[in-house]
Scaffold this motif. Structure first.
Motif, short mmCIF file in Angstrom:
data_model
loop_
_atom_site.label_atom_id
_atom_site.label_comp_id
_atom_site.label_asym_id
_atom_site.label_seq_id
_atom_site.Cartn_x
_atom_site.Cartn_y
_atom_site.Cartn_z
N ASP A 13 0.39 5.34 -4.62
CA ASP A 13 -0.08 6.29 -3.54
C ASP A 13 -0.83 7.27 -4.27
O ASP A 13 -0.51 7.77 -5.34
CB ASP A 13 0.82 6.63 -2.52
N GLU B 283 -4.50 4.17 -6.51
CA GLU B 283 -5.60 4.74 -5.85
C GLU B 283 -5.77 6.21 -5.89
O GLU B 283 -4.87 6.94 -6.26
CB GLU B 283 -5.41 4.15 -4.29
N ASP C 147 0.96 -1.25 -0.07
CA ASP C 147 -0.02 0.14 -0.04
C ASP C 147 0.94 1.12 -0.16
O ASP C 147 1.92 1.10 0.52
CB ASP C 147 -0.93 -0.21 1.32
N ASP C 148 0.35 2.15 -0.41
CA ASP C 148 1.20 3.50 -0.55
C ASP C 148 2.25 3.57 -1.01
O ASP C 148 3.36 4.32 -0.58
CB ASP C 148 1.11 4.20 0.99
#
Ligand code: C2E
Ligand code: CA
Ligand code: CA
Ligand code: CA
Length: 278
Positions: A203, A236, A180-181
């Motif tokens: 991210d 995202e 993630d990120d």
């Protein structure tokens, strides 16, 4: 097309925890009771396949309906939960709830749908993290390949041998693991050799800067890395159609963001599943 939910008016109260000692104390006590009182719930945000323009997954995002403070963002209480040693219990609840929901959607006919679940780095301190997750999937008769665990780069910075073993075991059990990120931590890209992850999540700070057809060097670099390691790419924070177009050209596989839908309760998410995505 996926409805952009106007009725999902989930507004967060921000007690700015560090500044307000009293609110912080209240939060600690309340957090201990929140699970017992059933104040947590999951919202779901669709993940859309670029190639198929179809919802292929949902990310489970935790919400806390505090009896007095109202809706609290996970950004305000996850860290407190980690400091109090309560994150393990919360993660277990999230996993259980997400699996229950995915099983329900499957029995409604959505057999290909995937579910992404966020984990805390601290979850990997637990010796039985792998078995507790695989047991949860088995209990709900879920194909492991349809569960993706989202972890952060910070997890891979320390105590690498033990964490790498657990990530490898999760992957061997058939689960997907996403970073993630991606790109926001102190990435030492070498860790990609040691941790057999399946997905990089770009991210939203990088996606935000995408406002035209011009090539974005960071995103091109990330997609290049992903290709080199044969990883999937999820972007995202996609808020505008121009960003979606640029990301498609850059080779992203899956997109997620307000442009497609805001996170919403399960019954709303089920309605999206009946419609083609944008
Ligand atoms: P994250 O995992 O990076 O999740 C994405 C966050 O961005 C979510 O915030 C989501 O609502 C928000 N978001 C989605 N699309 C857009 C967009 O187009 N624009 C903008 N500006 N924001 C967008 P949320 O739900 O407040 O969650 C914040 C963070 O809290 C998450 O960041 C994650 O790190 C953590 N979190 C959420 N649920 C859980 C959980 O169940 N367990 C753990 N350990 N952490 C969680
Ligand atoms: Ca996430
Ligand atoms: Ca993220
Ligand atoms: Ca984040």
């Amino acid at each position: 097309q996926v409805k952009r939910s106007g009725k999902n008016a989930f507004r967060f109260f921000d007690p700015t925890l560090n500044a307000h000692h009293h609110e912080r104390i209240t939060l600690e006590n309340d957090l201990r009771n929140a699970l017992l009182r059933g104040e947590f719930e999951l919202h779901y945000q669709p993940q859309v396949s670029v190639a198929r323009r179809q919802i292929v997954g949902m990310e489970a995002l935790l919400r806390w309906r505090h009896p007095v403070l109202g809706a609290l963002s996970p950004n305000t209480f996850i860290q407190v939960a980690e400091e109090l040693g309560m994150i393990g219990e919360i993660s277990r609840w999230v996993m259980e709830e997400a699996c229950t929901q995915l099983a329900q959607w499957r029995s409604a006919g959505h057999l290909e749908l995937r579910m992404s679940v966020n984990l805390s780095p601290l979850d990997f301190d637990k010796r039985d993290i792998v078995s507790s997750i695989t047991e949860c999937l088995a209990r709900h008769a879920l194909p492991p390949g349809q569960i993706e665990l989202e972890i952060t780069e910070s997890l891979m910075m320390n105590d690498t041998a033990d964490v790498a073993t657990k990530v490898r075991e999760l992957r061997s059990a058939g689960l997907s693991v996403a970073i993630d990120d991606f790109g926001t931590g102190y990435s030492a890209l070498a860790y990609l050799q040691k941790f057999p992850v399946s997905t990089l999540k770009i991210d939203r700070s990088f996606v935000r800067d995408l406002d035209g057809p011009s090539i974005n060097p960071i995103i091109s670099a990330i997609t290049g890395i992903a290709r080199g390691f044969a990883l999937d790419i999820v972007a995202e924070g996609v808020e505008q159609p121009e960003q979606a177009e640029a990301l498609q050209l850059l080779g992203c596989d899956v997109m997620q963001g307000y442009w497609f839908a805001r996170p919403a309760p399960a019954h709303e998410a089920l309605e999206w599943l009946a419609q083609p995505a944008r």
